[in-house]
Design a protein around this motif. Structure first.
Motif: not given
Length: 176
Positions: A137-144
């Motif tokens: 979830i943290e990775l997706l947050y950073r990407e978005l």
């Protein structure tokens, strides 16, 4: 030698009473322990609620806290487990501007590669849902984040144990 902190998932089975969450969180607050996440839901037994609380503390502190939690009248039973003993997930949703979905090819790739899914799209915005480990979830947050997130929210951890829990038998007795 100083004791080492660990991530613990605490499962608290309770009667559904007003004010109990306050008293349980006060147990952590008095010891200056930060709750990483908390989730409240119905359990597998009708009329019994389950709190799932995540904390980063020593095993000694954890054992003392479990004892304090179980002293609460409405608490039926409390357990703590390490990450290795549980299967857990978190969920989140992102609200993004709709034009990004159509103008930024990369957004579609990010959604696909992260195993997220689009739950709604309208003229102004679209909403993405993702369930998984905190790191995912943290990775997706950073990407978005690079594209601008209009709104974001994440749930607390939900978890089940890998081993059988004897709580079901205990709870059935409680129901009788």
């Amino acid at each position: 030698m100083e004791a080492e902190n660990n991530i613990y998932t605490v499962s608290v089975y309770t009667e559904n009473n007003i004010g109990l969450l306050n008293r349980i969180s006060a147990i952590f607050q008095r010891r200056h322990i930060n709750i990483e996440s908390i989730n409240s839901s119905v359990s597998e037994i009708e009329g019994v609620s389950k709190f799932t609380i995540v904390v980063n503390i020593t095993e000694d502190q954890m054992k003392k806290i479990i004892g304090q939690i179980e002293k609460q009248v409405e608490v039926i039973k409390a357990y703590f487990h390490t990450d290795e003993d549980t299967i857990y997930q978190e969920s989140c949703i992102f609200k993004m501007k709709s034009d990004l979905l159509f103008e930024e090819r990369q957004i579609q790739n990010i959604i696909k590669e992260s195993n997220a899914r689009i739950v709604t799209v309208n003229r102004d915005f679209f909403v993405i849902e993702k369930s998984g480990r905190k790191e995912e979830i943290e990775l997706l947050y950073r990407e978005l984040s690079a594209f601008g997130i209009m709104q974001f929210t994440r749930s607390g951890r939900i978890a089940v144990t890998k081993d059988e829990m004897k709580i079901s038998t205990m709870l059935e007795a409680f129901q009788a």
